[in-house]
Design a protein around this motif. Structure first.
Motif, PDB file in Angstrom:
ATOM      1  N   LEU A   1     -72.254 -58.218 -36.531  1.00 20.56           N
ATOM      2  CA  LEU A   1     -73.698 -58.514 -36.549  1.00 20.56           C
ATOM      3  C   LEU A   1     -74.104 -59.342 -35.351  1.00 20.56           C
ATOM      4  N   ASP A   2     -75.401 -59.427 -35.163  1.00 14.74           N
ATOM      5  CA  ASP A   2     -76.009 -60.271 -34.140  1.00 14.74           C
ATOM      6  C   ASP A   2     -76.985 -61.195 -34.853  1.00 14.74           C
ATOM      7  N   THR A   3     -76.949 -62.476 -34.516  1.00 19.09           N
ATOM      8  CA  THR A   3     -77.887 -63.429 -35.113  1.00 19.09           C
ATOM      9  C   THR A   3     -78.459 -64.341 -34.042  1.00 19.09           C
TER      10      THR A   3
ATOM     11  N   VAL B   1     -83.000 -59.381 -34.135  1.00 19.94           N
ATOM     12  CA  VAL B   1     -81.668 -58.955 -33.702  1.00 19.94           C
ATOM     13  C   VAL B   1     -80.755 -58.630 -34.887  1.00 19.94           C
ATOM     14  N   THR B   2     -81.163 -59.037 -36.091  1.00 19.58           N
ATOM     15  CA  THR B   2     -80.342 -58.816 -37.287  1.00 19.58           C
ATOM     16  C   THR B   2     -80.942 -57.770 -38.221  1.00 19.58           C
ATOM     17  N   THR B   3     -82.253 -57.658 -38.230  1.00 18.85           N
ATOM     18  CA  THR B   3     -82.924 -56.740 -39.151  1.00 18.85           C
ATOM     19  C   THR B   3     -83.159 -55.378 -38.481  1.00 18.85           C
TER      20      THR B   3
ATOM     21  N   CYS C   1     -68.216 -59.020 -21.022  1.00 24.75           N
ATOM     22  CA  CYS C   1     -69.647 -59.321 -21.142  1.00 24.75           C
ATOM     23  C   CYS C   1     -70.262 -58.836 -22.443  1.00 24.75           C
ATOM     24  N   ASP C   2     -69.424 -58.534 -23.421  1.00 23.68           N
ATOM     25  CA  ASP C   2     -69.924 -58.061 -24.699  1.00 23.68           C
ATOM     26  C   ASP C   2     -69.095 -58.636 -25.834  1.00 23.68           C
ATOM     27  N   ALA C   3     -69.589 -58.452 -27.051  1.00 19.83           N
ATOM     28  CA  ALA C   3     -68.913 -59.000 -28.220  1.00 19.83           C
ATOM     29  C   ALA C   3     -67.719 -58.155 -28.648  1.00 19.83           C
TER      30      ALA C   3
ATOM     31  N   ASP D   1     -76.210 -56.921 -25.500  1.00 23.29           N
ATOM     32  CA  ASP D   1     -76.849 -57.847 -26.423  1.00 23.29           C
ATOM     33  C   ASP D   1     -78.372 -57.754 -26.353  1.00 23.29           C
ATOM     34  N   GLN D   2     -78.999 -58.024 -27.488  1.00 25.39           N
ATOM     35  CA  GLN D   2     -80.451 -58.037 -27.567  1.00 25.39           C
ATOM     36  C   GLN D   2     -80.995 -59.365 -27.021  1.00 25.39           C
ATOM     37  N   PRO D   3     -82.242 -59.366 -26.517  1.00 21.69           N
ATOM     38  CA  PRO D   3     -82.829 -60.606 -25.990  1.00 21.69           C
ATOM     39  C   PRO D   3     -82.982 -61.677 -27.075  1.00 21.69           C
TER      40      PRO D   3
END
Length: 332
Positions: free
Chosen positions: A310-312, A275-277, A203-205, A68-70
């Motif tokens: 996606l990540d938001t 994290v989305t763009t 630990c991940d999506a 995951d991104q910060p």
């Protein structure tokens, strides 16, 4: 195992030395006696060194790392609960009749609201949604909690206030990471049927499916700690077609959420952060969802389910009076 060998050597060493001294044919010189004493002391030191060091073969280490991104907005909203939600959200078309049977009878369904966003959605059908998510770097006032996973099937466009206008999302059940008391208690306080669960990946999506014939195939699974109580599994692959517009996802992910109706959760999902763009991106997916989860009777499977991977980033306001959201149209 290695320390066991040393213990055997220590036990045998004095016996060997004693037999050597006692045997008249094996009288030893003074230097040889010193060798026995030195070797015994060396083995003794090595034995105690082994007790302080655990060899890799003698320990099981659970390594858990996330991709995951910060959290990109924690410094912007230090006084709010913020974090990131990475995972897959998808639409499960079910009959409107079935939706009416499961959603509490005191609440209406705003069919005109979802048809305004989905004009071609099949007649007599209702868009239930599945979310399989990993919460990352959730924090407020400088305090950060451990990451956790969660999943469930939710029911958007519910007329909780009976004003024929304001859309709420009913989230009756949820599987969440077992042992994460903060997350579990937080969900239970809304009246949600909450199931402590184990997740794959932990630990991940989601995780990649090796050697899959379909590009971008990922897997996600949650099983309740209580055997057979609840489960949810998804397998999604990259899809070229966009069946549901992004505005539809923005709408239902930003609807106030409730379970027993006493208080509401205001989860504001942001679709314009780093994290989305680009270089991160939203991916269209198609796949299969299998679930054994209230309020559905028994295990169900849905194929050809379309959604987004996606990540938001998010801002969350907890335990608010649901009446406060009368006329609420979402953050974005």
């Amino acid at each position: 195992m290695f320390s066991t060998y040393i213990e055997v050597a220590l036990l045998c060493h004095p016996v060997l030395a004693f037999l050597t001294v006692q045997n008249p044919k094996m009288h030893i010189k003074h230097s040889n006696l010193q060798y026995f004493i030195f070797s015994f002391l060396s083995l003794l030191v090595l034995r105690y060194a082994c007790s302080a060091y655990v060899f890799p073969s003698e320990i099981s280490i659970a390594l858990c790392a996330t991709n995951d991104q910060p959290n990109p907005i924690a410094h912007i909203y230090p006084g709010n609960a913020t974090g990131t939600l990475n995972g897959t959200i998808a639409v499960i078309p079910i009959s409107l009749e079935l939706a009416r049977q499961m959603i509490p009878p005191q609440y209406g369904i705003l069919e005109h609201a979802y048809r305004a966003l989905l004009p071609s959605f099949p007649k007599g059908m209702y868009p239930a949604v599945v979310q399989a998510l990993h919460d990352h770097e959730v924090q407020a006032f400088g305090y950060k909690i451990d990451d956790f996973s969660r999943t469930g099937i939710e029911f958007p466009f519910v007329d909780m206030l009976n004003d024929n206008q304001t859309s709420f999302k009913w989230a009756p059940s949820m599987l969440m990471t077992a042992g994460h008391d903060i997350a579990l208690n937080g969900a239970m306080d809304y009246g949600t049927n909450t199931f402590p669960a184990t997740f794959d990946p932990g630990c991940d999506a989601y995780r990649a499916v090796p050697n899959s014939k379909k590009p971008g195939t990922t897997y996600f699974s949650a099983r309740s700690s209580e055997a057979g109580a609840a489960s949810l599994t998804t397998v999604f692959s990259s899809a070229e077609e966009e069946v549901f517009p992004l505005e539809f996802f923005k709408n239902f992910t930003n609807q106030p959420t409730f379970a027993d109706g006493k208080t509401c959760d205001n989860m504001i999902r942001l679709y314009n952060t780093s994290v989305t763009t680009a270089p991160n991106q939203i991916q269209s997916v198609k796949g299969t969802v299998r679930a054994n989860l209230f309020p559905f009777p028994g295990e169900k499977e849905w194929k050809n389910v379309y959604g987004l991977r996606l990540d938001t980033a998010f801002i969350e306001n907890n335990y608010l009076p649901c009446e406060n959201f009368r006329g609420y149209a979402g953050h974005e």
